[in-house]
Write a protein that holds these residues in place. Structure first.
Motif, PDB file in Angstrom:
ATOM      1  N   LEU A   1      14.770  -2.556   7.674  1.00  0.00           N
ATOM      2  CA  LEU A   1      13.936  -2.266   6.506  1.00  0.00           C
ATOM      3  C   LEU A   1      12.647  -1.575   6.917  1.00  0.00           C
ATOM      4  O   LEU A   1      12.201  -0.617   6.272  1.00  0.00           O
ATOM      5  CB  LEU A   1      13.619  -3.557   5.746  1.00  0.00           C
ATOM      6  CG  LEU A   1      14.806  -4.262   5.074  1.00  0.00           C
ATOM      7  CD1 LEU A   1      14.355  -5.568   4.452  1.00  0.00           C
ATOM      8  CD2 LEU A   1      15.428  -3.361   4.003  1.00  0.00           C
ATOM      9  N   ARG A   2      12.032  -2.043   7.997  1.00  0.00           N
ATOM     10  CA  ARG A   2      10.767  -1.441   8.437  1.00  0.00           C
ATOM     11  C   ARG A   2      10.984  -0.007   8.935  1.00  0.00           C
ATOM     12  O   ARG A   2      10.156   0.870   8.688  1.00  0.00           O
ATOM     13  CB  ARG A   2      10.112  -2.306   9.524  1.00  0.00           C
ATOM     14  CG  ARG A   2       9.568  -3.627   8.983  1.00  0.00           C
ATOM     15  CD  ARG A   2       8.791  -4.411  10.024  1.00  0.00           C
ATOM     16  NE  ARG A   2       8.297  -5.658   9.467  1.00  0.00           N
ATOM     17  CZ  ARG A   2       7.156  -5.759   8.759  1.00  0.00           C
ATOM     18  NH1 ARG A   2       6.417  -4.681   8.545  1.00  0.00           N
ATOM     19  NH2 ARG A   2       6.773  -6.930   8.278  1.00  0.00           N
TER      20      ARG A   2
ATOM     21  N   ASP B   1      10.363   5.763   7.911  1.00  0.00           N
ATOM     22  CA  ASP B   1      11.018   7.067   7.804  1.00  0.00           C
ATOM     23  C   ASP B   1      10.790   7.719   6.448  1.00  0.00           C
ATOM     24  O   ASP B   1      10.920   8.940   6.304  1.00  0.00           O
ATOM     25  CB  ASP B   1      12.529   6.925   8.042  1.00  0.00           C
ATOM     26  CG  ASP B   1      12.852   6.589   9.497  1.00  0.00           C
ATOM     27  OD1 ASP B   1      11.963   6.768  10.352  1.00  0.00           O
ATOM     28  OD2 ASP B   1      13.985   6.131   9.754  1.00  0.00           O
ATOM     29  N   ASN B   2      10.482   6.902   5.448  1.00  0.00           N
ATOM     30  CA  ASN B   2      10.319   7.422   4.089  1.00  0.00           C
ATOM     31  C   ASN B   2       8.941   7.089   3.527  1.00  0.00           C
ATOM     32  O   ASN B   2       8.779   6.900   2.316  1.00  0.00           O
ATOM     33  CB  ASN B   2      11.402   6.834   3.174  1.00  0.00           C
ATOM     34  CG  ASN B   2      12.804   7.226   3.587  1.00  0.00           C
ATOM     35  OD1 ASN B   2      13.295   8.283   3.234  1.00  0.00           O
ATOM     36  ND2 ASN B   2      13.466   6.352   4.357  1.00  0.00           N
ATOM     37  N   ILE B   3       7.941   7.062   4.381  1.00  0.00           N
ATOM     38  CA  ILE B   3       6.604   6.609   3.992  1.00  0.00           C
ATOM     39  C   ILE B   3       6.034   7.431   2.842  1.00  0.00           C
ATOM     40  O   ILE B   3       5.280   6.924   2.001  1.00  0.00           O
ATOM     41  CB  ILE B   3       5.650   6.637   5.223  1.00  0.00           C
ATOM     42  CG1 ILE B   3       4.373   5.847   4.927  1.00  0.00           C
ATOM     43  CG2 ILE B   3       5.358   8.069   5.653  1.00  0.00           C
ATOM     44  CD1 ILE B   3       4.565   4.377   4.862  1.00  0.00           C
TER      45      ILE B   3
ATOM     46  N   LYS C   1       9.205  -4.241  -0.191  1.00  0.00           N
ATOM     47  CA  LYS C   1      10.319  -4.810   0.569  1.00  0.00           C
ATOM     48  C   LYS C   1      11.527  -5.101  -0.312  1.00  0.00           C
ATOM     49  O   LYS C   1      12.674  -4.775   0.065  1.00  0.00           O
ATOM     50  CB  LYS C   1       9.870  -6.080   1.289  1.00  0.00           C
ATOM     51  CG  LYS C   1      10.963  -6.680   2.171  1.00  0.00           C
ATOM     52  CD  LYS C   1      10.455  -7.880   2.970  1.00  0.00           C
ATOM     53  CE  LYS C   1      11.560  -8.476   3.839  1.00  0.00           C
ATOM     54  NZ  LYS C   1      11.078  -9.622   4.633  1.00  0.00           N
ATOM     55  N   GLU C   2      11.311  -5.708  -1.479  1.00  0.00           N
ATOM     56  CA  GLU C   2      12.443  -6.049  -2.334  1.00  0.00           C
ATOM     57  C   GLU C   2      13.178  -4.786  -2.805  1.00  0.00           C
ATOM     58  O   GLU C   2      14.402  -4.773  -2.903  1.00  0.00           O
ATOM     59  CB  GLU C   2      11.969  -6.877  -3.540  1.00  0.00           C
ATOM     60  CG  GLU C   2      11.544  -8.290  -3.188  1.00  0.00           C
ATOM     61  CD  GLU C   2      12.640  -9.063  -2.472  1.00  0.00           C
ATOM     62  OE1 GLU C   2      13.800  -9.022  -2.951  1.00  0.00           O
ATOM     63  OE2 GLU C   2      12.362  -9.693  -1.435  1.00  0.00           O
ATOM     64  N   GLU C   3      12.413  -3.732  -3.101  1.00  0.00           N
ATOM     65  CA  GLU C   3      13.045  -2.464  -3.478  1.00  0.00           C
ATOM     66  C   GLU C   3      13.895  -1.935  -2.328  1.00  0.00           C
ATOM     67  O   GLU C   3      15.010  -1.438  -2.527  1.00  0.00           O
ATOM     68  CB  GLU C   3      11.981  -1.423  -3.839  1.00  0.00           C
ATOM     69  CG  GLU C   3      11.175  -1.730  -5.082  1.00  0.00           C
ATOM     70  CD  GLU C   3      10.091  -0.686  -5.316  1.00  0.00           C
ATOM     71  OE1 GLU C   3      10.257   0.454  -4.835  1.00  0.00           O
ATOM     72  OE2 GLU C   3       9.077  -1.013  -5.958  1.00  0.00           O
TER      73      GLU C   3
ATOM     74  N   GLU D   1      17.844  -1.237  -2.368  1.00  0.00           N
ATOM     75  CA  GLU D   1      18.296   0.129  -2.136  1.00  0.00           C
ATOM     76  C   GLU D   1      19.194   0.223  -0.908  1.00  0.00           C
ATOM     77  O   GLU D   1      20.237   0.887  -0.924  1.00  0.00           O
ATOM     78  CB  GLU D   1      17.067   1.030  -1.976  1.00  0.00           C
ATOM     79  CG  GLU D   1      17.394   2.490  -1.785  1.00  0.00           C
ATOM     80  CD  GLU D   1      16.124   3.320  -1.622  1.00  0.00           C
ATOM     81  OE1 GLU D   1      16.043   4.062  -0.631  1.00  0.00           O
ATOM     82  OE2 GLU D   1      15.220   3.202  -2.475  1.00  0.00           O
ATOM     83  N   THR D   2      18.774  -0.443   0.171  1.00  0.00           N
ATOM     84  CA  THR D   2      19.554  -0.396   1.417  1.00  0.00           C
ATOM     85  C   THR D   2      20.909  -1.058   1.220  1.00  0.00           C
ATOM     86  O   THR D   2      21.939  -0.559   1.683  1.00  0.00           O
ATOM     87  CB  THR D   2      18.778  -1.083   2.557  1.00  0.00           C
ATOM     88  OG1 THR D   2      17.487  -0.486   2.674  1.00  0.00           O
ATOM     89  CG2 THR D   2      19.515  -0.943   3.872  1.00  0.00           C
TER      90      THR D   2
END
Length: 642
Positions: A248-249, A254-256, A376-378, A382-383
C-alpha cells in the motif's frame, strides 16, 4: 492521450455533460462492451455504412451488453433485434455524414467528454491512467476501441445539434400546453372488474379440450437447454487476497500526485439573476440583493434566504451550498472574491455575467497532500479491486481453456480455480438459473451456442463473471393437452369473466340512457357502485383505474358528457364528466420557461427523427448504406431461438 484528463475546464465539462444527455440512447447502444471492427467474411456482415462493416459478431456482443442492462422479454426479441440493427446503422450514418462534412473532435474535446461521462465511476471523480485502463478492460474493450467509439458519438452529436437548432414554439402552443397539464375535471364512474366474475365463469374440460384442438399451433413447449455454469464471484475471490502495508505504501508513493489537493473553499451563495432579463430591471434586482445582504448582516439565516430567493435552483434547495470549490471552477469575479474571504465571512454584492451574488466562505483548506493514513482505506479497496478483477479474469481464462480440452470436467475445473459450479437443467427462455436468477446476457449466450460449445466469458453481474458449457438442447415441440390444460382453463375463464364484465357495462349504459343520464340510478339498477374522483389533471391518477390519460377525451368535452365503455387497468368502465376547472392563467408566467423548454425538446425530437429518416434515405440512395437482410434474419433466429 490520457494526460488530457488532468486538465480542468468546468464550463466544458458541464456543456458536454448536458450534450451527452441528449444522446443517452445512443450511448446505451454504442458505448458498450464488444465494440470494434473485427474482420469478417461477407456472410457475417450485417450492414455497411460508408464502406465500414457492421459485423454479426459485433452486433451479438453489443446485444448481450444491452440485454444485461434492459430486461427484454424473450418473445419480443424477434421485433427488437431488427430495430436494434437499424439504430446502429443510423448512429453510424450520422457519424459518417459528420465526418464527410468536415466536423472533427479534438483530443481535448474527447478527453473532457470521457472525463464527464466516467466521473461517477471513480472515487472522488479522480481518473488515473491505470484505473481508466482497468475500467475499459472490464467493458471487454481496448482503450483505442473505446476512445474511437466515443469520438464517433461526439461527431454524431455535433451534426445533430446543427440539424436541430432553432425549434420555435408559438405563445398559443405554450398556453394550450399549460391548460392541457393543469385543467382539472371531476368524473363519476362505475367500474366492473372481470376478476370479480372469475369464480362465476364456468369452463368445462370439454370446452378447454375443444379450444386446445382448434388452436394447437399456439401450444408449444419452448426450446430448453441444459448446461454447466462456472462463476467467478468477487466476494469469494477477495477472501483469498491479502494486501500488505508495504504494498500500500509503495502504491501511495508511486501515485502521490493523485493525492495532492489544491487550495479550496467550502462556499455557499445567493444569486439574483440578471441574465436573460430586461436591462431596465437591473436596478431593482441589485436593490433586492442589497436588501438580502442587509438582512444577513442583521442576523437573518443565510440558508433560509437562499432557499426562498436564490435563482441558482441547483444550490438554492441546499441553502445555497456549493460544496468545495477550487480555482478555475467559477467565473473570475466570483473566484477572486471567494478566495479572499475568511472562514464564515460574507461578501458584499458581487456582479458577474450571471447576476448579483452574495457569497459566504464556510471553510478554507490550503493546498496539501493527503497523508497515507487518510487514504489508506481507499488504497486497500482499490488495490483489492484491481487484484480481484485480475484474479477473476485469470481464473476464468484458465477455466475456459480447460473446458475446451474436456467440458465434462466442469465440476472439477470449478473446484480447481475456486469458482462456483452450477448444473442448470432444461432452462427455457426467461427461466431463472440457480445462483444467477434471470440474466439476459447469460440467456443470449446460451441460446447462441450449440450443444457441446463453450460460451464466451460473460459479465453476470457487476461483481461476477461466468462461462458455460451447453450440454444438451431439447427442441420445441407440440405440447400435449395434459401439459396445457390448467393454462387453457385459466385463459378461457378470464375470457368469460371479461365478457360478463362487458355485458354488465353494456346493461349499465342502457339503464343510464333510460334514466336520463343518471349514472347513479343506472348503477343501482345493475347492482354496481358509483364512485366520484377528486378534481384531477390529465397527468394525474385515479385510484384503482390508473392514469387519468385513459379519460383524456373528457378534458375537451362539455360537462355531462359520457365516456365509455373503456378498459382501464383490467376494469371495464363507464364514466360521466360532472365538472371542469380551468387552470388559473396567472400561474402561466411562472411555468412558461419550463413548458417552453419541454415543447422545444419534443419538437427537436420530431425534427431529429425526420433528419435521421432523410439522411438514411439519402445515403442508401447514394449506395453508402447497404443492409444484408438474410444475415439479420440469421442473427434473430440463431441468437434468440426464433
Amino acid at each position: 492521450m490520457f494526460d488530457l484528463f488532468r486538465r480542468r475546464d468546468k464550463a466544458m465539462r458541464y456543456l458536454l455533460t448536458g450534450l451527452l444527455g441528449l444522446i443517452a440512447v445512443s450511448m446505451v447502444i454504442t458505448l458498450i462492451p464488444g465494440y470494434g471492427t473485427p474482420s469478417a467474411s461477407s456472410e457475417n456482415i450485417i450492414a455497411q455504412v460508408g464502406g465500414e462493416p457492421i459485423t454479426l459478431l459485433e452486433v451479438q456482443n453489443q446485444l448481450q451488453a444491452v440485454l444485461r442492462r434492459q430486461q427484454i422479454p424473450q418473445q419480443m426479441m424477434q421485433f427488437y433485434v431488427p430495430q436494434f440493427v437499424d439504430q446502429m446503422i443510423t448512429e453510424r450514418a450520422i457519424a459518417y455524414q459528420a465526418k464527410r462534412m468536415g466536423f472533427e473532435v479534438t483530443d481535448e474535446e474527447l478527453a473532457q467528454a470521457i472525463r464527464s461521462a466516467l466521473n461517477s465511476a471513480f472515487p472522488g471523480g479522480k481518473i488515473d491512467p491505470e484505473g481508466y485502463r482497468m475500467w475499459v478492460a472490464q467493458q471487454n474493450m481496448t482503450v483505442p476501441q473505446f476512445e474511437d467509439n466515443f469520438r464517433k458519438n461526439l461527431l454524431l452529436l455535433k451534426l445533430q445539434n446543427i440539424a436541430l437548432e432553432g425549434s420555435l414554439v408559438p405563445p398559443q402552443e405554450i398556453k394550450d400546453e399549460f391548460h392541457r397539464r393543469n385543467d382539472k375535471i371531476k368524473v363519476e364512474y362505475v367500474a366492473f372488474s372481470p376478476v370479480k366474475f372469475r369464480d362465476s365463469a364456468i369452463v368445462t374440460r370439454e370446452e378447454a379440450l375443444d379450444y386446445y384442438n382448434k388452436n394447437r399451433a399456439q401450444f408449444r413447449t419452448p426450446e430448453r437447454r441444459s448446461f454447466h455454469l462456472l462463476i467467478a464471484d468477487e466476494n469469494k475471490t477477495g477472501q483469498s487476497i491479502d494486501v500488505t502495508d508495504g504494498l500500500l505504501r509503495r502504491t501511495y508513493q508511486d501515485n502521490i500526485e493523485r493525492y495532492r489537493l489544491p487550495e479550496r473553499v467550502k462556499a455557499r451563495h445567493i444569486l439574483i439573476k440578471t441574465m436573460e432579463k430586461p436591462a431596465n430591471e437591473a436596478g431593482a434586482l441589485e436593490a433586492k440583493t442589497n436588501d438580502l445582504l442587509k438582512q444577513i448582516r442583521g442576523g437573518a439565516d443565510f440558508a433560509e434566504l437562499a432557499k426562498k430567493h436564490s435563482d441558482d435552483t441547483g444550490s438554492a434547495v441546499k441553502g445555497g451550498d456549493l460544496d468545495w470549490v477550487v480555482r478555475g471552477q467559477t467565473v473570475p469575479e466570483f473566484e477572486k472574491t471567494l478566495f479572499s474571504l475568511k472562514p464564515k465571512e460574507v461578501s458584499g454584492v458581487v456582479k458577474t455575467q450571471y447576476g448579483y451574488h452574495i457569497i459566504q466562505a464556510l471553510e478554507k483548506e490550503n493546498a496539501r497532500v493527503r497523508p497515507f493514513e487518510e487514504v489508506k482505506e481507499e488504497l486497500v479497496a482499490e488495490t483489492k479491486r484491481r487484484a480481484v478483477f485480475e484474479r477473476m479474469q485469470d481464473s476464468m481464462d484458465k477455466a475456459r481453456a480447460d473446458l475446451l480440452k474436456n467440458a465434462n470436467n466442469a465440476p472439477q475445473i470449478a473446484n480447481q480455480y475456486g469458482l462456483i459450479y452450477v448444473r442448470a437443467e432444461k432452462i427455457g427462455p426467461g427461466d431463472p438459473v440457480p445462483e444467477v436468477g434471470t440474466n439476459a446476457e447469460l440467456q443470449a449466450s446460451i441460446q447462441s451456442a450449440r450443444a457441446g460449445e463453450i460460451t464466451p466469458i460473460m459479465q453476470l453481474a457487476p461483481n461476477r463473471l461466468g462461462v458455460a458449457v451447453v450440454t444438451s438442447i431439447e427442441a420445441p415441440r407440440q405440447a400435449e393437452f395434459a401439459e396445457m390444460e390448467a393454462q387453457v382453463m385459466s385463459g378461457l375463464r378470464m375470457e368469460k369473466a371479461n365478457a360478463i364484465a362487458r355485458e354488465k357495462t353494456d346493461e349499465a349504459t342502457r339503464k343510464f340512457k333510460a334514466a336520463g343520464s343518471d349514472l347513479k340510478a343506472a348503477a343501482a339498477a345493475v347492482g354496481a357502485e358509483v364512485k366520484t374522483t377528486d378534481y384531477i389533471t390529465a397527468e394525474g391518477n385515479i385510484e384503482g383505474l390508473g392514469a387519468a390519460s385513459s379519460f383524456a377525451d373528457l378534458f375537451s368535452r362539455p360537462v355531462g358528457s359520457v365516456y365509455g365503455p373503456i378498459t382501464a387497468q383490467d376494469n371495464v368502465v363507464l364514466a360521466k364528466l360532472v365538472d371542469k376547472q380551468a387552470a388559473d392563467e396567472s400561474a402561466l408566467s411562472a411555468n412558461r420557461e419550463k413548458i417552453l423548454l419541454e415543447l422545444k425538446r419534443r419538437r427537436a425530437q420530431e425534427r431529429k427523427e425526420l433528419f435521421e429518416e432523410g439522411l438514411i434515405a439519402q445515403l442508401t440512395k447514394q449506395g453508402k448504406i447497404t443492409k444484408y437482410p438474410e444475415v439479420i434474419k440469421r442473427l434473430t433466429s440463431s441468437s434468440f431461438g426464433g
